[in-house]
Every structure is written in structure tokens, then in C-alpha cells.
Design a protein around this motif. Structure first.
Motif, PDB file in Angstrom:
ATOM      1  N   ASP A  66      14.847  63.208  50.415  1.00 13.40           N
ATOM      2  CA  ASP A  66      15.126  62.140  51.376  1.00 13.40           C
ATOM      3  C   ASP A  66      13.799  61.459  51.665  1.00 13.40           C
ATOM      4  O   ASP A  66      12.972  61.982  52.401  1.00 13.40           O
ATOM      5  CB  ASP A  66      15.738  62.700  52.661  1.00 13.40           C
ATOM      6  CG  ASP A  66      15.970  61.621  53.733  1.00 13.40           C
ATOM      7  OD1 ASP A  66      15.626  60.449  53.495  1.00 13.40           O
ATOM      8  OD2 ASP A  66      16.483  61.982  54.820  1.00 13.40           O
ATOM      9  N   ILE A  67      13.592  60.307  51.031  1.00 14.27           N
ATOM     10  CA  ILE A  67      12.377  59.530  51.268  1.00 14.27           C
ATOM     11  C   ILE A  67      12.733  58.139  51.799  1.00 14.27           C
ATOM     12  O   ILE A  67      11.986  57.178  51.613  1.00 14.27           O
ATOM     13  CB  ILE A  67      11.501  59.429  50.007  1.00 14.27           C
ATOM     14  CG1 ILE A  67      12.297  58.842  48.830  1.00 14.27           C
ATOM     15  CG2 ILE A  67      10.918  60.783  49.644  1.00 14.27           C
ATOM     16  CD1 ILE A  67      11.442  58.440  47.650  1.00 14.27           C
ATOM     17  N   GLY A  68      13.889  58.061  52.473  1.00 14.32           N
ATOM     18  CA  GLY A  68      14.221  56.832  53.161  1.00 14.32           C
ATOM     19  C   GLY A  68      15.288  55.988  52.499  1.00 14.32           C
ATOM     20  O   GLY A  68      16.051  56.448  51.638  1.00 14.32           O
ATOM     21  N   ALA A  69      15.323  54.727  52.919  1.00  8.94           N
ATOM     22  CA  ALA A  69      16.455  53.852  52.632  1.00  8.94           C
ATOM     23  C   ALA A  69      16.459  53.251  51.237  1.00  8.94           C
ATOM     24  O   ALA A  69      17.478  52.717  50.801  1.00  8.94           O
ATOM     25  CB  ALA A  69      16.482  52.711  53.658  1.00  8.94           C
ATOM     26  N   GLN A  70      15.319  53.300  50.533  1.00  8.67           N
ATOM     27  CA  GLN A  70      15.273  52.583  49.265  1.00  8.67           C
ATOM     28  C   GLN A  70      14.373  53.299  48.260  1.00  8.67           C
ATOM     29  O   GLN A  70      13.243  53.651  48.570  1.00  8.67           O
ATOM     30  CB  GLN A  70      14.749  51.154  49.475  1.00  8.67           C
ATOM     31  CG  GLN A  70      14.694  50.316  48.216  1.00  8.67           C
ATOM     32  CD  GLN A  70      16.076  50.070  47.630  1.00  8.67           C
ATOM     33  OE1 GLN A  70      16.986  49.634  48.329  1.00  8.67           O
ATOM     34  NE2 GLN A  70      16.250  50.352  46.348  1.00  8.67           N
ATOM     35  N   ILE A  71      14.878  53.517  47.064  1.00  6.90           N
ATOM     36  CA  ILE A  71      14.047  53.908  45.937  1.00  6.90           C
ATOM     37  C   ILE A  71      13.566  52.618  45.286  1.00  6.90           C
ATOM     38  O   ILE A  71      14.384  51.786  44.882  1.00  6.90           O
ATOM     39  CB  ILE A  71      14.829  54.757  44.921  1.00  6.90           C
ATOM     40  CG1 ILE A  71      15.365  56.019  45.595  1.00  6.90           C
ATOM     41  CG2 ILE A  71      13.953  55.102  43.727  1.00  6.90           C
ATOM     42  CD1 ILE A  71      14.305  56.920  46.183  1.00  6.90           C
ATOM     43  N   VAL A  72      12.274  52.417  45.204  1.00  7.30           N
ATOM     44  CA  VAL A  72      11.739  51.150  44.712  1.00  7.30           C
ATOM     45  C   VAL A  72      11.948  51.032  43.204  1.00  7.30           C
ATOM     46  O   VAL A  72      12.566  50.092  42.711  1.00  7.30           O
ATOM     47  CB  VAL A  72      10.251  51.004  45.082  1.00  7.30           C
ATOM     48  CG1 VAL A  72       9.686  49.697  44.516  1.00  7.30           C
ATOM     49  CG2 VAL A  72      10.080  51.033  46.602  1.00  7.30           C
TER      50      VAL A  72
END
Length: 750
Positions: free
Chosen positions: A641-647
Motif C-alpha cells: 500500500d503506497i497510496g492512490a496511484q502507481i506511477v
């Protein structure tokens, strides 16, 4: 828009006067004293008198449609040179095929340019969105002005502005002159894209340097070539803290191809210019051959009395003494342990290890035109510039620093010792000079991951619940030269926070810390502190779970409890979202089918999790251990879980897979011995790295999209690997691993 004037008027003029070849639009940011980002546009009429174009703004759109994006952070293999420009390109609505990425040199206009701590993405993500959206807004306004239609009726996509009503379109290149003449829109009027409309972010994009890397094009610091280049090697004391007494410099100067040889007094800063002897030649071969004939008499100093064996003896003695620094004290741990239904004690230890990046440390320096120009594979160019100014008195405005790609960093290139050595040597030579460390230099003069010793006690009640936790951490401090004198400071990653799991989750908790004075330099190593603390804590938690007859997953979930969000406390306070961690833990258990398989003797599963560098990561390892003790990691399942968006999905997967393999290599093989104040190992022959045969057969990576800010990924996926594998080894064999590397433990079973 009224922008506050920068502190340095000439800097603002420099930005405004950046030339635009053939016209075009340049959009960038500059940073004020308060680090507040402000947008700035360089307009054609303001740039007309410029002679040369320099990309000191983040976006340049040329009349031919080429979009040049500046990557300001150093690229060390984490993929940031590709992923951060993708953020701008997404908002800009540019076709990625029209994009050219340029590495930015060190320049205050870019703000902070260091790469470490997995901070590059979270510190730039929102601003880069606004930057791309502002450029898109201007291009749409330009088209609206040309067509005399409302801007709200127009759309930007695929490097052009479209008018759906008429079917007309204008390419970005056709709009640059008009767009550059428009006033900046107020920040509140710049609308960002809805993430559901992202077309580029979250897809798989190959690294922009990949074609050059696989074809051997010059990209790295070690590749730099300049006219009249000289080549240098620098020999430092084998024992840390040693000084040159004498050397056969005249003999060395007389050797073929040698330009000069001289000693440098250096400083007492372990992270700076250490004393040594420099050899400068007309080829690297000549410099290294001359080095073999160099004879130096050293004053090795007091550090030559230190050894790992002695540190180990001291740690054992200190573990039994009182008076350690108390980092956290809740309840009465001693009383709880005395009344516990079950009490477990264990000692864990791990050695110093090296970064061992593939590209040895190097830098190229050229003193010319009253200044100094530097090419360096650095993670922290600001620190490099600063140390040159502080050590050699060269004003920073006289220093130009070009950031080259790094052949691995892992925290090593945050410390600019190699850079200041190159500058100190080059100022004696009337030509550009490239300093290249040998592999032996790199291994024996690293800024090491600190070793450590943990003496643990844990207590369980009748139901197998954790009621007491005590950790006495014996760690290391080293001398730091400040204000003209040495003082002792804990090594990087050699400290323990009172907020670390499971400390504040246990009602009776005592965390203590005792440092050993050490002359070995220590620096950040991938996921500092977390890379070893996760192994210690989750291995001991596993011991406690098995001692209480508990399922290791259930036991961890019970410890986490229902506390929700825990704010950090104290100077090193770490905020912790319990629900996010429970989410990834449950997810990885589901994906790995935790507890649903029956394994024969010699096979097993292990689980662990850790929060570090803003990322919540859980892993399950599946291993096979042969009766003669040969380990094979069959599968690692990772939930993040590293937030709202995978770049960049491709880059993100690579980062997780690389973390798993890197963590496994450190677990299995890496170890440095210290004897007489020096590192015993010298090259990969006695410091083995992981090979393909030892890598996991399969790595399953899962990203959980959550409604939290985007974070980095270069480090948080590494820490859970070691405990997950060691816990799986125990499940397979009944053998508990309490010392790193694994080669120290006999895993054979019958």
C-alpha cells in the motif's frame, strides 16, 4: 500573477533569459526561501537577447512539437528519470512518443535534488501534476484565442488541442508562440485531471535510458570523457583514521605515464576528505599499475585497535549491565515477565555490510575559466557542492555540478567523500581529472550499514497474548567532525525509535539502547534501520507466536489491534496507520493462501510485514530446505500500500522485485569482518553477492490502491523479506535463524 522576487535577482534573470531555440514555451518552477513553489514562464520577447538555451525549467515545447521534460532527481536505478516526467506528461496530455527527457544539473531553480529515503515521488508528485496542468491550460487558452472560441469547449490530447465542434486541431508546437505570451492562470483555476481519466500513469513504460544501457552508450559517471583527460587513483589508510607518514612519491613520478603523485593531508571527517596519496596518470591503467608499486608508511591511529570480535564481546557484557538509555518504558516489563505464562529470550545479531554498487565511486573534475566543473554519479548533489565549498573554500557559485546516471546507489552516493577527493586532486592538475575507485577501495572504504546486537525478552499470558516486550539494543556510534572537534554520533541506521512495532502496541514495554564507540564510518543502506529491525522484530514475534501455540498471522493481527491511526511521538516519531497495515497483511495472506496448504518436512511458509518510508508492505515467503541445508526460496508474495496511484507499473514492479532479491542477497551472503580497524574483505571473491540460482523462483507483486498520498517504493519493500524467509525456514525445519548472514547457521535437518 504577482510572484515574490527571488532572493537572488541574477538567478531570476537567468531563468527569464533562458534562450528558446526558434521560439517556444518554457514552464518551470523556482523555489523561494520558504520552499514555496511558484510557476514562471519565460516568454519569447524576454529571451530574444539570449545566446544559449539551457533547460532550467521543467517543460520546454519546441515549435516542431518536441516536448522536453527535465528530470531533476538523480537516477540511481529507481526509475525516477522516467516516472516523474510521466506525471507532467499525463497532465499535459502529450503523446509520450513526443517526449524527450533531459537530466537536470544541480541548480536552485529545481528545489531539492537529492534522491534518498524514497522521497522523490512523494515530494514532487502533486507539484508536477500542477505544472503539467498549467501548461495544458495555457495551450488550450492559446488555441481558444486563435480560433476565437470559448476555452471550455476545447480539449487537449495526444500533443494537440482539439475543437470537438468543428473537428479542428492545433498541435502543441503550433501553439507555443501564442501560449508563451499569455498570462499565467491563477493557481485556483488550474484544474487537475480526474485520476479515472489517466491514460499514461499506471501503465508500463520502459525506462527512458534502457536503449542506451543495453547498447552500452555512455551514461554513467565512469563513462565521462573530456579532451586531455587525466586519470587518478587515491590510496587511503587501510585502517580507518590513519594518516600518511611517508611515501615513495619520487619513484612513482618517474614511472611511465605518470603525471604527478602527491599526498593530501585531508581532514578528520569520516564522510569527507580523508588523508591519502593521489596518483595522476595519462591512463587509468598507468595509474593502477603505479599504485601497485606505491609504498606508504601509515600512522594507523587508535581505530587500528578495534575488531568485530571485540565488539561482540563488549556487546555480550553490556547486555547484562544496567544503565542503558531508555527509549520507551510502558508498564512494568520485569514484573510482567515474571508472572507470564510463557517467557522467551533470544539474542539476534547482524554484521556490517557494504553497499557494493556495481559502478565504483568516481567523479570527473575540471578547473577552468575561474571555476570548477564536476561530473558525478551522486544521490545528493547539494551535499557535494557544500563539501567542496566548506573543505576547499570554493564559492558555490563557482561550482557547476553535472548529475550523471549512477550504477547503483542504495544510499552510498548520498555521502560525497569520493567527490571531494576528486576535486582536491584536480585542483593540482592543469587538465580535467577523473578519479575512479577500485573495487577494493569501494568495499574497504564504504559508508557501511551498521552491525548490531539485540537482546530480547517477551512474555505471553495463558491465552498466548503478548503482554511484555523488552529489547536491549547494542549499537554503534562513530566520530563526527564538527566545529573543529570530534564528537560521537550514532551511525546512520544504528538507532532505534520508541515508536517501532511492536513497542507501543504492548502494555509492558521496555526499549533500551547502548552505543559502542566505533571508528568505522556508517551511512544509510537501503531502507536504513528498517532493513535489520524488521528481521529482528518479526523473527522474535514469530518465536513468541510458536511458543504460545498461535498462528503467526493471527498473532500479528491481535498485536496490531484496533487502534486506528497512531501519531508519532518524540523526535523520531513515526505515524502509523494500523488499518492500512492490517489491510495489506490480510491481503498477502489471501494471495499466498496462508494456512491452506499442507507442507512436507523441509518446506514451509513464513510471514512478516513492516512500515517504512511511508509504505505499508507485507510478504509471505515459501521455501524449500534440503536435508543437507540448501535453501531455495520458491515464491515470495508481496502486497503493498503506497497510496492512490502507481506511477509507472513496470518500474514499480521492478522496484519490488529488486527489493526482494536485494534483501535476500543481504540475508544469505553479505558480511564484513573488522580486524585491526580495517575491513578484511576486499572484493566479490570474499564478499559474495546473490546469483541468479539463488533468486526466488517466483515473485508475485500486488499493489493495493488506497485513498492516501502517493509514496515512494525504492526502499519499503525490502525489510519484510528477511523475516518472512527466516520464519519460513523455521516452519520447514524447526531451525531458528538468529544471526546474519544465513551462512552462519547450519540449516541441515534429518
Amino acid at each position: 500573477m504577482n510572484n515574490p522576487a527571488p532572493q537572488n535577482p541574477s538567478r531570476r534573470a537567468f531563468i527569464r533569459n533562458s534562450a528558446l531555440l526558434g521560439g517556444g514555451l518554457v514552464l518551470g518552477v523556482y523555489v523561494t526561501q520558504t520552499d514555496t513553489f511558484k510557476h514562471w514562464i519565460a516568454k519569447p520577447d524576454e529571451a530574444a537577447d539570449s545566446v544559449e538555451f539551457k533547460p532550467n525549467a521543467f517543460i520546454r515545447i519546441a515549435p516542431d512539437g518536441t516536448v522536453t521534460l527535465i528530470s531533476k532527481q538523480p537516477e540511481i536505478g529507481q526509475g525516477i528519470k522516467t516516472s516523474l516526467p510521466m506525471v507532467i506528461a499525463e497532465e499535459l496530455e502529450v503523446d509520450w512518443r513526443d517526449v524527450v527527457i533531459v537530466q537536470g544539473d544541480l541548480d536552485p531553480v529545481y528545489g531539492s535534488q537529492s534522491a534518498g529515503g524514497s522521497r522523490s515521488t512523494p515530494t514532487n508528485y502533486e507539484e508536477f501534476h500542477r505544472l503539467g496542468a498549467t501548461a495544458r491550460n495555457l495551450l488550450i487558452q492559446a488555441a481558444a484565442q486563435i480560433w476565437q472560441v470559448p476555452a471550455d469547449n476545447l480539449q487537449a490530447r495526444d500533443s494537440a488541442v482539439h475543437d470537438p465542434a468543428s473537428g479542428r486541431k492545433l498541435s502543441f508546437g503550433e501553439l507555443t508562440t501564442t501560449a508563451a505570451g499569455l498570462p499565467l492562470p491563477p493557481p485556483g483555476e488550474v484544474k487537475l485531471k480526474d485520476p479515472k481519466d489517466f491514460k499514461l500513469l499506471g501503465t508500463r513504460i520502459g525506462g527512458v535510458d534502457n536503449p542506451a544501457i543495453v547498447t552500452g552508450k555512455p551514461l554513467f559517471g565512469i563513462d565521462v570523457q573530456l579532451p586531455g583527460l587525466r586519470y587518478a587513483t587515491y590510496v587511503k589508510s587501510p585502517a580507518f583514521g590513519g594518516k600518511v607518514v611517508s611515501a615513495n612519491l619520487d619513484e612513482i613520478k618517474a614511472l611511465p605515464g605518470i603525471v604527478d603523485a602527491f599526498s593530501i593531508d585531508g581532514t578528520e571527517n569520516l564522510k569527507g576528505l580523508l588523508p591519502g596519496v593521489a596518483i595522476v596518470a595519462d591512463s587509468s591503467w598507468a595509474a593502477f599499475r603505479a599504485r601497485q608499486q606505491l609504498r606508504i608508511v601509515w600512522d594507523e591511529g587508535k581505530v587500528a585497535e578495534q575488531s568485530w570480535a571485540d565488539f561482540s564481546r563488549q556487546a555480550q557484557a553490556l547486555s547484562k549491565q544496567v544503565g542503558a538509555e531508555v527509549l520507551r518504558k510502558d508498564g512494568d516489563t520485569d514484573a510482567a515477565l515474571k508472572t507470564a505464562a510463557k517467557a522467551v529470550e533470544a539474542a539476534y545479531q547482524y554484521p556490517f555490510i557494504s553497499h557494493a554498487s556495481i559502478e565504483p565511486q568516481n567523479a570527473t573534475v575540471w578547473f577552468k575559466d575561474g571555476g570548477v566543473e564536476i561530473w558525478a554519479p551522486t544521490q545528493n548533489p547539494e551535499a557535494g557542492q557544500k563539501i567542496v565549498t566548506e573543505t576547499l573554500g570554493i564559492p558555490k557559485e563557482k561550482i557547476t555540478l553535472h548529475i550523471t546516471r549512477s550504477g547503483g546507489g542504495f544510499g552510498r552516493r548520498l555521502i560525497p567523500d569520493y567527490l571531494i577527493e576528486a576535486v582536491a586532486i584536480a585542483q593540482r592538475i592543469d587538465a580535467p581529472v577523473k578519479l575512479t575507485w577500485t573495487r577494493e577501495d569501494d568495499l574497504q572504504h564504504d559508508q557501511y550499514r551498521a552491525g548490531g546486537f539485540h537482546f530480547l525478552r517477551g512474555g505471553l499470558n495463558e491465552q498466548g497474548k503478548l503482554i511484555a516486550w523488552h529489547n536491549h539494543f547494542i549499537t554503534f556510534s562513530h566520530p563526527v567532525f564538527k566545529d573543529g572537534k570530534n564528537s560521537l554520533e550514532l551511525g546512520s541506521g544504528a538507532n532505534l525509535s520508541g515508536d517501532e512495532f511492536p513497542g507501543r502496541w504492548v502494555e509492558n514495554c521496555l526499549l533500551e539502547q547502548t552505543p559502542l564507540a566505533c571508528g568505522i564510518p556508517m551511512g544509510p543502506w537501503r531502507a536504513p534501520r528498517s532493513n535489520v529491525l524488521a528481521w529482528v522484530f518479526h523473527s522474535f514475534i514469530d518465536e513468541l507466536a510458536h511458543a504460545g501455540g498461535r498462528d503467526p498471522l493471527e498473532f500479528r493481527m491481535e498485536i496490531l489491534g484496533d487502534q486506528g491511526f497512531l501519531p508519532g511521538s518524540g523526535e523520531q516519531g513515526i505515524p502509523y496507520d494500523v488499518n492500512r497495515m492490517k489491510h495489506v497483511l490480510q491481503h498477502v495472506a489471501e494471495k499466498a493462501e496462508w494456512g491452506k496448504k499442507t507442507y512436507p518436512r523441509g518446506q514451509g511458509q513464513g510471514i512478516a510485514f513492516h512500515f517504512s518510508h511511508r509504505g505499508y508492505i507485507a510478504q509471505v515467503a515459501e521455501v524449500t530446505v534440503s536435508p543437507d541445508g540448501k535453501l531455495k526460496v520458491d515464491r515470495v508474495v508481496v502486497s503493498t500500500d503506497i497510496g492512490a496511484q502507481i506511477v509507472n507499473l513496470s518500474g514499480a514492479e521492478n522496484q519490488v522485485q529488486g527489493s526482494v532479491i536485494d534483501g535476500l542477497g543481504a540475508l544469505m551472503f553479505q558480511e564484513l569482518d573488522i580486524d585491526k580497524g580495517r575491513i578484511v574483505q576486499s572484493n566479490f571473491g570474499d564478499y559474495p553477492m546473490i546469483r541468479i540460482a539463488d533468486a526466488p523462483t517466483r515473485i508475485d507483486v500486488h499493489f493495493l490502491k488506497t485513498d492516501f498520498p502517493v509514496t515512494g517504493l525504492g526502499e519499503p519493500a525490502l525489510p519484510p523479506l528477511a523475516p518472512a524467509v527466516c520464519n519460513a525456514i523455521y516452519a520447514a525445519t524447526g531451525i531458528r535463524v538468529r544471526q546474519l548472514p544465513l551462512s552462519r547457521t547450519d540449516l541441515s535437518w534429518s
